[in-house]
Design a protein around this motif. Sequence first.
Motif, PDB file in Angstrom:
ATOM      1  N   VAL B 213      -3.686 -16.870   4.376  1.00 56.45           N
ATOM      2  CA  VAL B 213      -3.725 -15.289   4.014  1.00 56.45           C
ATOM      3  C   VAL B 213      -2.648 -15.091   2.589  1.00 56.45           C
ATOM      4  O   VAL B 213      -2.983 -13.907   2.058  1.00 56.45           O
ATOM      5  N   ALA B 214      -1.845 -15.753   2.334  1.00 57.10           N
ATOM      6  CA  ALA B 214      -0.843 -15.615   1.291  1.00 57.10           C
ATOM      7  C   ALA B 214      -0.344 -17.150   0.913  1.00 57.10           C
ATOM      8  O   ALA B 214      -0.084 -17.933   1.849  1.00 57.10           O
ATOM      9  N   VAL B 225       6.313  -7.828  -2.239  1.00 63.13           N
ATOM     10  CA  VAL B 225       6.164  -7.415  -0.765  1.00 63.13           C
ATOM     11  C   VAL B 225       7.300  -6.463  -0.473  1.00 63.13           C
ATOM     12  O   VAL B 225       8.523  -6.922  -0.172  1.00 63.13           O
ATOM     13  N   ARG B 243      -2.648  -2.138  -0.647  1.00 68.31           N
ATOM     14  CA  ARG B 243      -2.661  -3.497   0.557  1.00 68.31           C
ATOM     15  C   ARG B 243      -1.554  -2.673   1.471  1.00 68.31           C
ATOM     16  O   ARG B 243      -0.423  -2.785   1.034  1.00 68.31           O
ATOM     17  N   ALA B 245       0.746  -3.098   4.738  1.00 70.74           N
ATOM     18  CA  ALA B 245       1.123  -4.293   5.683  1.00 70.74           C
ATOM     19  C   ALA B 245       1.412  -3.350   7.015  1.00 70.74           C
ATOM     20  O   ALA B 245       1.300  -3.793   7.955  1.00 70.74           O
ATOM     21  N   ILE B 261       2.066  -4.396  -0.175  1.00 75.70           N
ATOM     22  CA  ILE B 261       1.899  -5.605  -0.979  1.00 75.70           C
ATOM     23  C   ILE B 261       1.341  -5.450  -2.284  1.00 75.70           C
ATOM     24  O   ILE B 261       0.047  -4.996  -2.490  1.00 75.70           O
ATOM     25  N   PHE B 293       2.390  -9.934   6.167  1.00 77.59           N
ATOM     26  CA  PHE B 293       1.181 -10.624   6.060  1.00 77.59           C
ATOM     27  C   PHE B 293       0.633 -11.154   7.323  1.00 77.59           C
ATOM     28  O   PHE B 293      -0.529 -10.869   7.352  1.00 77.59           O
ATOM     29  N   GLU B 296      -1.040  -7.554   8.581  1.00 78.18           N
ATOM     30  CA  GLU B 296      -2.042  -6.879   7.962  1.00 78.18           C
ATOM     31  C   GLU B 296      -3.095  -6.724   8.530  1.00 78.18           C
ATOM     32  O   GLU B 296      -3.868  -7.832   9.159  1.00 78.18           O
TER      33      GLU B 296
END
Lengths: 129, 300
Positions: B213-214, B225, B243, B245, B261, B293, B296
């Motif tokens: 995912v990252a 972040v 986005r 988180a 993010i 992350f 999320e």
Amino acid sequence: MLVNLDPNDGRPLYLQIIDEVRRAIVVGTLRAEDPLPSVRELAAELVVNPRTVSQAYQELEREGIVYVQRGQGTFVSPAVRRGGSERRRSLARAVAKRALLDARRNGLGVGELVEAIEKAAAEEGEHDE
Amino acid sequence: MNEAFAVATHGLSVRYGRETALHAVDLRVPEGAVYILIGANGAGKSTAMKVLLNLVRPGEGSAEVFGLDTASHGPAVRAQIGYIPEQHEHDYGWMTGAQLMRHVAAHYPAWDSEYAAHLVDTLGVRADKKASTLSKGEARRLQFVLALAHRPPLLLLDEPTDGLDPMARNRTLAQLAEHLADTPTTIVIATHHVHEVESLADHVGVLRGGRLVAQMTRDDVRTTVIRYRAEVPEGWRMPAELRVASARRSAIGREGEWTLIGDRADVTARLTAAGATIRDVAPLSLEDAALAFLAEEEAP
């Protein structure tokens, strides 16, 4: 030389190392011609990537604060004196930047901050040279 | 841009029966990087490493180590890797530490016996005991020696400090930092203990439920972040394109705290344009960023 790194600081680690070296010089715990720990020594002590230490040392060398003696290591420049005015100004600038950031976070302006600093210093009985 | 990758996977998927261990993973580990692979237990970290070692075959996609396809060049790939598996039991438990070292030395021409001796000394390894009689921590430290002493170009460490007491953890990680200073190598550390390795890392990948995912450099994490604290008006809504988180609203007053993010300047502009007054902007530690992350919400 004692170095403390803070992962929550927000500044990249190599900058924190640079600032710690500068601080040690201004405060006098590091003097002209003093050896710095080797890259691998400092990396192991701080448990950081050796590249991070190299980056810090290279920047310090670029600024003339340290020099590298091939085969011997990295040393504090002979030109460095405790309380050297250039270094003190640089340190003061760094402190000022952090204070300004803190002020902004609290919704304060530059003028308000300067006034508050002068008042607080007067209360402590300290005077600027 | 032709950056050399020590590890590159292409749409890598692995299934165990109905379970998806990895789904369409594109790992990119540049040569010389210290890459932390973060994820909860069962997220797929160990499976990814086993694919690289050709202990597990890809279901779909492929994997390369230094440009060699892992499925068709297993032995050549393994010759370049030092591996610490998640479990601490040794395959040849009946051998002593010393015998195991001789065994590994025979298979890896680059074995450095002086370095091995130094590691045994520094880490306090009991080379005279049979491997099966070692405690979890002793076994772990022996695995460290076996993986590092042949100075491989790639180290795959799966939860390397698991089973070690706090002092031993620090000692082994400090030894890893020294190893990095002396040896041109790439390191991939799979862990959910992010805190203790974060100063070593310069790259990070986050696995969640088998998906990557990252994946970014440590510097990029610092700039994308970020925790924002802001005062917002009544009835305020977060712009939909941002986005989020995590979010916290204060019980008193109109302050909220969000981990978002995205590019800092862009996010700041969008929040301000939406009516928020930003009071604080703080980057996160790698550990907190990884949590962001992992927390999320998946897009509907």
